[in-house]
Scaffold this active site. Structure first.
Site, PDB file in Angstrom:
ATOM      1  N   ALA A 283      -2.124   5.764   1.222  1.00 16.00           N
ATOM      2  CA  ALA A 283      -3.267   4.860   1.317  1.00 16.00           C
ATOM      3  C   ALA A 283      -3.385   4.270   2.716  1.00 16.00           C
ATOM      4  O   ALA A 283      -2.408   4.154   3.456  1.00 16.00           O
ATOM      5  CB  ALA A 283      -3.137   3.739   0.292  1.00 16.00           C
TER       6      ALA A 283
ATOM      7  N   ARG B 248      -4.093   4.375  -8.959  1.00 18.02           N
ATOM      8  CA  ARG B 248      -3.590   5.656  -9.471  1.00 18.02           C
ATOM      9  C   ARG B 248      -3.776   5.744 -10.987  1.00 18.02           C
ATOM     10  O   ARG B 248      -4.079   6.808 -11.532  1.00 18.02           O
ATOM     11  CB  ARG B 248      -2.114   5.829  -9.095  1.00 18.02           C
ATOM     12  CG  ARG B 248      -1.901   6.167  -7.627  1.00 18.02           C
ATOM     13  CD  ARG B 248      -0.439   6.390  -7.329  1.00 18.02           C
ATOM     14  NE  ARG B 248       0.328   5.165  -7.345  1.00 18.02           N
ATOM     15  CZ  ARG B 248       1.553   5.029  -7.847  1.00 18.02           C
ATOM     16  NH1 ARG B 248       2.149   6.085  -8.397  1.00 18.02           N
ATOM     17  NH2 ARG B 248       2.194   3.891  -7.792  1.00 18.02           N
TER      18      ARG B 248
ATOM     19  N   LEU C  99       0.863  -1.184   0.000  1.00 18.99           N
ATOM     20  CA  LEU C  99       0.000   0.000   0.000  1.00 18.99           C
ATOM     21  C   LEU C  99       0.899   1.234   0.000  1.00 18.99           C
ATOM     22  O   LEU C  99       1.858   1.317   0.771  1.00 18.99           O
ATOM     23  CB  LEU C  99      -0.896   0.027   1.243  1.00 18.99           C
ATOM     24  CG  LEU C  99      -2.230  -0.719   1.185  1.00 18.99           C
ATOM     25  CD1 LEU C  99      -2.947  -0.592   2.529  1.00 18.99           C
ATOM     26  CD2 LEU C  99      -3.120  -0.208   0.068  1.00 18.99           C
ATOM     27  N   ASP C 100       0.584   2.203  -0.862  1.00 13.17           N
ATOM     28  CA  ASP C 100       1.341   3.453  -0.894  1.00 13.17           C
ATOM     29  C   ASP C 100       1.203   4.193   0.434  1.00 13.17           C
ATOM     30  O   ASP C 100       0.224   3.995   1.166  1.00 13.17           O
ATOM     31  CB  ASP C 100       0.836   4.350  -2.029  1.00 13.17           C
ATOM     32  CG  ASP C 100       1.191   3.791  -3.401  1.00 13.17           C
ATOM     33  OD1 ASP C 100       2.131   3.000  -3.497  1.00 13.17           O
ATOM     34  OD2 ASP C 100       0.510   4.173  -4.383  1.00 13.17           O
ATOM     35  N   PRO C 101       2.155   5.081   0.745  1.00 13.71           N
ATOM     36  CA  PRO C 101       2.071   5.832   2.006  1.00 13.71           C
ATOM     37  C   PRO C 101       0.754   6.594   2.177  1.00 13.71           C
ATOM     38  O   PRO C 101       0.228   6.666   3.288  1.00 13.71           O
ATOM     39  CB  PRO C 101       3.263   6.795   1.911  1.00 13.71           C
ATOM     40  CG  PRO C 101       4.257   6.070   1.067  1.00 13.71           C
ATOM     41  CD  PRO C 101       3.437   5.319   0.050  1.00 13.71           C
TER      42      PRO C 101
END
Length: 349
Positions: free
Chosen positions: A49, A198, A45-47
């Site tokens: 998110a 994204r 998971l991206d930061p």
């Protein structure tokens, strides 16, 4: 010192990742909280998110290839009228444009509970998607270098489209972000492995003729693991340990299951090829929606008659072969060696 004496646990822990830390940061925090090193996760998971991050503890790290293959569900906010280099809210602004009058009108319709025609068409295009171009700011390697490293150096990066599947996308609402007066669409979606939300923001913007980026993201489900079972990252260590799903219980949720005979347990533990006679309950046939290629395709979890996870394997031409072998953390390494349960040659890490 054995894993049991160190206090190591083996199993799956579902965390509700907060916004801010990277998935790697979460691994580090959990290692310190539980006092163990062998921890991984199933799906980054991206930061920016939040939401479900499936953590793999001890022997469960071997389940990584199979659990990352699961579909994921998200709630996402797509901001219209502004594009960024990373395709999310943390990137540098690369384009801004006012919304055309027809899109402003359709946004108003959405806020009133009605779906605009072109917004509906844009979502239909995404529902029909079978290939998707990943963001330039991603960990995909290009000529030996991670794509985001090349993008950060200012290089033009265009990644080839990859196969994806969109199970569902639903429009949940729309609104205006203050004080910038940016317009957003809220959607929920269920997608396959490899799908970038994204990229969804980018592609919805293209379909609606305006720049766009991902404003917020929350993962609500990863395969069978959802927010209902998730623990906060900062929960006490005792609470986190109590929430760990043991190996056998985790694979019963995550994979097709077969039961070995006593002889089958021995053969699987030794990495030998098995036949149908070595199962009291044979592996079920592959489902039509299972991937046809890759390590995770056609796999099943093999349990002992007592219910312990012995191996993950698959059918291979004229028999069943072991892909991963699993050991009981309560057994010392010296004993494991004597039992031929652990073998780097037979059971790749």
């Amino acid at each position: 010192m054995s894993p049991k004496e160190r206090g190591d646990v083996a199993g799956v822990l579902v965390l509700d990742k907060p916004k801010g830390p990277t998935s790697h940061d979460v691994v580090g925090k959990l290692r310190r909280a539980l006092g163990m090193r062998r921890i991984g996760h199933a799906g980054t998971l991206d930061p920016m998110a939040s939401g479900v991050l499936v953590m793999l503890l001890g022997e469960a790290t071997k389940l990584g290839p199979y659990l990352t293959a699961h579909d994921k569900a998200y709630e996402a906010r797509v901001v219209l009228g502004r594009g960024t280099n990373t395709l999310d809210a943390e990137g540098e602004v690369t384009a801004e444009a006012p919304l055309p009058a027809w899109l402003t009108e359709e946004i108003t319709q959405v806020t009133q509970g009605r779906a605009g025609t072109k917004i509906t068409q844009a979502l239909d295009l995404e529902r029909a998607r079978t290939e998707q171009a990943p963001p330039a700011f991603s960990a995909i390697k290009v000529q030996g270098a991670k794509s985001y490293d090349r993008a950060r150096r200012g290089e033009a990066v265009e990644l080839a489209a990859r196969p994806v599947a969109v199970r569902s996308i639903e429009l949940r609402g729309a609104g205006i972000l203050e004080p910038e007066r940016l317009v957003f669409l809220d959607v929920s979606l269920d997608v396959s492995k490899g799908y970038y939300v994204r990229s969804l923001a980018r592609d919805l913007g293209l379909a609606l003729t305006v720049p766009a980026h991902l404003g917020a993201l929350r993962r609500t489900q990863s395969g069978p693991f959802g927010l209902d079972a998730a623990k906060a990252l900062g929960a006490p260590a005792e609470e986190l340990r109590a929430a760990v799903l043991p190996l056998a219980a985790a694979v019963r949720l995550a994979l097709p299951v077969a039961v070995l005979t006593a002889e089958g347990v021995v053969r699987a533990s030794q990495g030998k090829r098995l036949g149908a006679a070595h199962f009291s309950e044979p592996p079920p046939p592959p489902r039509p929606d299972e991937p046809s290629e890759g390590e995770e395709s056609g796999t099943s979890a093999w349990l002992s008659p007592e219910g312990r996870l012995v191996a993950v394997g698959k059918w291979d031409h004229d028999g069943y072969v072991v892909q991963r072998g699993f050991t009981d953390v309560s057994v010392d390494r010296e004993v494991e060696s004597e039992m031929h349960v652990v073998s780097g040659r037979r059971f790749p890490p």
